[in-house]
Design a protein around this motif. Structure first.
Motif, PDB file in Angstrom:
ATOM      1  N   LYS A   1       0.822  -1.211   0.000  1.00  0.00           N
ATOM      2  CA  LYS A   1       0.000   0.000   0.000  1.00  0.00           C
ATOM      3  C   LYS A   1       0.857   1.264   0.000  1.00  0.00           C
ATOM      4  O   LYS A   1       0.542   2.230  -0.695  1.00  0.00           O
ATOM      5  CB  LYS A   1      -0.958   0.001   1.195  1.00  0.00           C
ATOM      6  CG  LYS A   1      -1.972   1.115   1.140  1.00  0.00           C
ATOM      7  CD  LYS A   1      -3.037   0.976   2.187  1.00  0.00           C
ATOM      8  CE  LYS A   1      -4.091   2.046   2.015  1.00  0.00           C
ATOM      9  NZ  LYS A   1      -5.243   1.852   2.868  1.00  0.00           N
TER      10      LYS A   1
ATOM     11  N   ASP B   1      -5.633  -4.445  -2.098  1.00  0.00           N
ATOM     12  CA  ASP B   1      -5.769  -5.847  -1.702  1.00  0.00           C
ATOM     13  C   ASP B   1      -4.471  -6.547  -2.091  1.00  0.00           C
ATOM     14  O   ASP B   1      -4.263  -6.910  -3.251  1.00  0.00           O
ATOM     15  CB  ASP B   1      -6.968  -6.479  -2.407  1.00  0.00           C
ATOM     16  CG  ASP B   1      -7.234  -7.905  -1.960  1.00  0.00           C
ATOM     17  OD1 ASP B   1      -6.277  -8.603  -1.546  1.00  0.00           O
ATOM     18  OD2 ASP B   1      -8.402  -8.337  -2.022  1.00  0.00           O
ATOM     19  N   ASP B   2      -3.581  -6.717  -1.109  1.00  0.00           N
ATOM     20  CA  ASP B   2      -2.273  -7.328  -1.360  1.00  0.00           C
ATOM     21  C   ASP B   2      -2.398  -8.728  -1.943  1.00  0.00           C
ATOM     22  O   ASP B   2      -1.626  -9.117  -2.817  1.00  0.00           O
ATOM     23  CB  ASP B   2      -1.455  -7.410  -0.062  1.00  0.00           C
ATOM     24  CG  ASP B   2      -1.010  -6.050   0.436  1.00  0.00           C
ATOM     25  OD1 ASP B   2      -1.087  -5.078  -0.332  1.00  0.00           O
ATOM     26  OD2 ASP B   2      -0.577  -5.955   1.594  1.00  0.00           O
ATOM     27  N   GLU B   3      -3.352  -9.492  -1.435  1.00  0.00           N
ATOM     28  CA  GLU B   3      -3.523 -10.888  -1.862  1.00  0.00           C
ATOM     29  C   GLU B   3      -3.889 -11.001  -3.329  1.00  0.00           C
ATOM     30  O   GLU B   3      -3.334 -11.801  -4.061  1.00  0.00           O
ATOM     31  CB  GLU B   3      -4.621 -11.551  -1.024  1.00  0.00           C
ATOM     32  CG  GLU B   3      -4.113 -12.682  -0.167  1.00  0.00           C
ATOM     33  CD  GLU B   3      -5.232 -13.264   0.679  1.00  0.00           C
ATOM     34  OE1 GLU B   3      -6.187 -13.822   0.098  1.00  0.00           O
ATOM     35  OE2 GLU B   3      -5.128 -13.146   1.916  1.00  0.00           O
ATOM     36  N   LYS B   4      -4.853 -10.203  -3.755  1.00  0.00           N
ATOM     37  CA  LYS B   4      -5.356 -10.277  -5.129  1.00  0.00           C
ATOM     38  C   LYS B   4      -4.637  -9.326  -6.084  1.00  0.00           C
ATOM     39  O   LYS B   4      -4.783  -9.425  -7.287  1.00  0.00           O
ATOM     40  CB  LYS B   4      -6.853  -9.983  -5.160  1.00  0.00           C
ATOM     41  CG  LYS B   4      -7.667 -11.019  -4.423  1.00  0.00           C
ATOM     42  CD  LYS B   4      -9.143 -10.683  -4.468  1.00  0.00           C
ATOM     43  CE  LYS B   4      -9.947 -11.694  -3.666  1.00  0.00           C
ATOM     44  NZ  LYS B   4     -11.368 -11.334  -3.616  1.00  0.00           N
ATOM     45  N   GLY B   5      -3.883  -8.385  -5.532  1.00  0.00           N
ATOM     46  CA  GLY B   5      -3.179  -7.414  -6.369  1.00  0.00           C
ATOM     47  C   GLY B   5      -4.088  -6.360  -6.964  1.00  0.00           C
ATOM     48  O   GLY B   5      -3.788  -5.793  -8.010  1.00  0.00           O
TER      49      GLY B   5
ATOM     50  N   GLY C   1       3.323  -7.042  -7.957  1.00  0.00           N
ATOM     51  CA  GLY C   1       2.132  -7.580  -7.293  1.00  0.00           C
ATOM     52  C   GLY C   1       0.841  -6.897  -7.700  1.00  0.00           C
ATOM     53  O   GLY C   1      -0.234  -7.440  -7.500  1.00  0.00           O
TER      54      GLY C   1
ATOM     55  N   LYS D   1      -2.010  -6.164 -10.028  1.00  0.00           N
ATOM     56  CA  LYS D   1      -2.560  -6.841 -11.211  1.00  0.00           C
ATOM     57  C   LYS D   1      -3.652  -6.026 -11.882  1.00  0.00           C
ATOM     58  O   LYS D   1      -3.846  -6.140 -13.089  1.00  0.00           O
ATOM     59  CB  LYS D   1      -3.108  -8.205 -10.806  1.00  0.00           C
ATOM     60  CG  LYS D   1      -2.026  -9.149 -10.331  1.00  0.00           C
ATOM     61  CD  LYS D   1      -2.582 -10.491  -9.941  1.00  0.00           C
ATOM     62  CE  LYS D   1      -1.424 -11.358  -9.453  1.00  0.00           C
ATOM     63  NZ  LYS D   1      -1.838 -12.356  -8.514  1.00  0.00           N
TER      64      LYS D   1
END
Length: 74
Positions: free
Chosen positions: A2, A29-33, A67, A69
């Motif tokens: 972030k 959203d770090d997980e989903k990029g 990261g 996307k």
């Protein structure tokens, strides 16, 4: 991630402000990029806003921040 995204958006912001608009970082959203942004001022509701997000903000963030996307408007 972030913090990195926020730094890049701060560098993009003057270009938007020059045209009477602005951008606000809403969420990352770090997980989903997925990065969520809100366009403000003249950018809000502009017919070119999708291009601004996809061809401008998203392209730069993907290049500069590993990261990322996708960038989505809110």
């Amino acid at each position: 991630m972030k913090e990195e995204v926020a730094k890049i958006i701060d560098k993009i912001r003057p270009s938007l402000q020059a045209d009477g608009g602005d951008v606000k970082l809403v969420d990352v959203d770090d997980e989903k990029g997925i990065v969520k942004v809100k366009l403000l001022g003249a950018c809000q509701g502009c017919p070119m806003s999708t291009m601004t997000i996809k061809n401008g903000i998203e392209r730069v963030l993907k290049e500069k921040v590993p990261g990322v996307k996708e960038v989505k408007p809110v």
